[in-house]
Design a protein around this motif. Structure first.
Motif, PDB file in Angstrom:
ATOM      1  N   UNK A  46      94.302  11.159 123.822  1.00  0.00           N
ATOM      2  CA  UNK A  46      93.781   9.829 123.524  1.00  0.00           C
ATOM      3  C   UNK A  46      92.281   9.904 123.277  1.00  0.00           C
ATOM      4  N   UNK A  47      91.827   9.188 122.258  1.00  0.00           N
ATOM      5  CA  UNK A  47      90.392   9.038 121.986  1.00  0.00           C
ATOM      6  C   UNK A  47      90.108   7.549 121.821  1.00  0.00           C
ATOM      7  N   UNK A  48      88.927   7.150 122.252  1.00  0.00           N
ATOM      8  CA  UNK A  48      88.509   5.759 122.053  1.00  0.00           C
ATOM      9  C   UNK A  48      87.890   5.665 120.662  1.00  0.00           C
ATOM     10  N   UNK A  49      88.340   4.729 119.838  1.00  0.00           N
ATOM     11  CA  UNK A  49      87.711   4.478 118.540  1.00  0.00           C
ATOM     12  C   UNK A  49      86.446   3.650 118.706  1.00  0.00           C
ATOM     13  N   UNK A  50      86.445   2.822 119.703  1.00  0.00           N
ATOM     14  CA  UNK A  50      85.294   1.974 120.003  1.00  0.00           C
ATOM     15  C   UNK A  50      84.927   2.169 121.453  1.00  0.00           C
ATOM     16  N   UNK A  51      84.423   1.129 122.063  1.00  0.00           N
ATOM     17  CA  UNK A  51      84.066   1.246 123.481  1.00  0.00           C
ATOM     18  C   UNK A  51      85.306   1.516 124.342  1.00  0.00           C
ATOM     19  N   UNK A  52      85.099   2.243 125.421  1.00  0.00           N
ATOM     20  CA  UNK A  52      86.176   2.488 126.382  1.00  0.00           C
ATOM     21  C   UNK A  52      86.554   1.162 127.039  1.00  0.00           C
ATOM     22  N   UNK A  53      87.764   1.075 127.553  1.00  0.00           N
ATOM     23  CA  UNK A  53      88.152  -0.156 128.244  1.00  0.00           C
ATOM     24  C   UNK A  53      87.341  -0.338 129.527  1.00  0.00           C
ATOM     25  N   UNK A  54      87.381  -1.526 130.050  1.00  0.00           N
ATOM     26  CA  UNK A  54      86.708  -1.798 131.321  1.00  0.00           C
ATOM     27  C   UNK A  54      87.496  -1.153 132.459  1.00  0.00           C
ATOM     28  N   UNK A  55      86.864  -1.050 133.593  1.00  0.00           N
ATOM     29  CA  UNK A  55      87.577  -0.505 134.746  1.00  0.00           C
ATOM     30  C   UNK A  55      88.761  -1.399 135.124  1.00  0.00           C
ATOM     31  N   UNK A  56      88.616  -2.702 134.923  1.00  0.00           N
ATOM     32  CA  UNK A  56      89.713  -3.619 135.244  1.00  0.00           C
ATOM     33  C   UNK A  56      90.892  -3.458 134.284  1.00  0.00           C
ATOM     34  N   UNK A  57      90.613  -3.144 133.017  1.00  0.00           N
ATOM     35  CA  UNK A  57      91.673  -3.030 132.008  1.00  0.00           C
ATOM     36  C   UNK A  57      92.341  -1.656 131.969  1.00  0.00           C
ATOM     37  N   UNK A  58      91.694  -0.635 132.492  1.00  0.00           N
ATOM     38  CA  UNK A  58      92.190   0.738 132.350  1.00  0.00           C
ATOM     39  C   UNK A  58      93.581   0.959 132.942  1.00  0.00           C
TER      40      UNK A  58
END
Length: 175
Positions: A46-58
């Motif tokens: 997996x690679x992030x295309x944009x910002x990484x998700x938040x800690x709450x969303x991960x």
């Protein structure tokens, strides 16, 4: 987000999850991915295309990925180790690189994770809880003095030695 595939092994894949600002081309994840491929795993990265998700969303994001991709093994670095409770619930084996053991749910999940679990961390990393790691009854690879990137700032030789020790430790764990 983007998922790349490497290797051609049949069966369920191994899923490699990045950290925040630490993708699979960074040294620690690259070493682990190389060892997985050498051991015959089919690897989805997996690679992030944009910002990484938040800690709450991960955790929810990883839960959805695990449901959709159905891996039999997971490798996570830092931010994505917030999904250790999800992997423990699903009895997924894995390698947890610099897990956020200071997060209560992650620390507790280490002890109930799959028996085939490797926890990797450095003692200079504030998110590494060496007591929880060693009391988890899981395999632990610890680097005394290493930071959250498993590096030794100002000492490139020690960092290189640590990467080789990681390579060897992962190879033994996968054997």
């Amino acid at each position: 987000m983007r998922i790349d595939s490497a290797g051609h092994a049949p069966g369920a894949p191994t899923l490699v999850l990045p950290g925040r600002g630490y993708d699979a081309d960074q040294p620690v994840l690259r070493v682990v991915r190389d060892e997985l491929l050498a051991a015959g795993h089919r690897v989805l990265t997996l690679s992030w295309d944009g910002p990484a998700p938040t800690t709450a969303d991960t955790p929810d994001l990883v839960r959805a990925l695990l449901h959709d991709l159905r891996p039999n093994f997971v490798v996570a670095k830092s931010l994505t180790t917030l999904a250790l409770p999800v992997a423990a619930d699903l009895a997924l084996a894995g390698i947890w690189l610099t897990p956020l053991l200071d997060e209560p749910a992650v620390g507790l999940a280490a002890a109930r994770s799959h028996a085939n679990t490797l926890l990797v961390g450095g003692t200079a990393d504030p998110s590494w809880n060496r007591t929880l790691a060693h009391e988890s009854d899981r395999e632990v690879l610890e680097f005394v003095g290493a930071d959250h990137s498993l590096e030794f700032p100002g000492d490139p030789a020690a960092t290189a030695t640590a990467l080789e020790r990681l390579r060897h430790g992962v190879r033994e764990f996968l054997a």
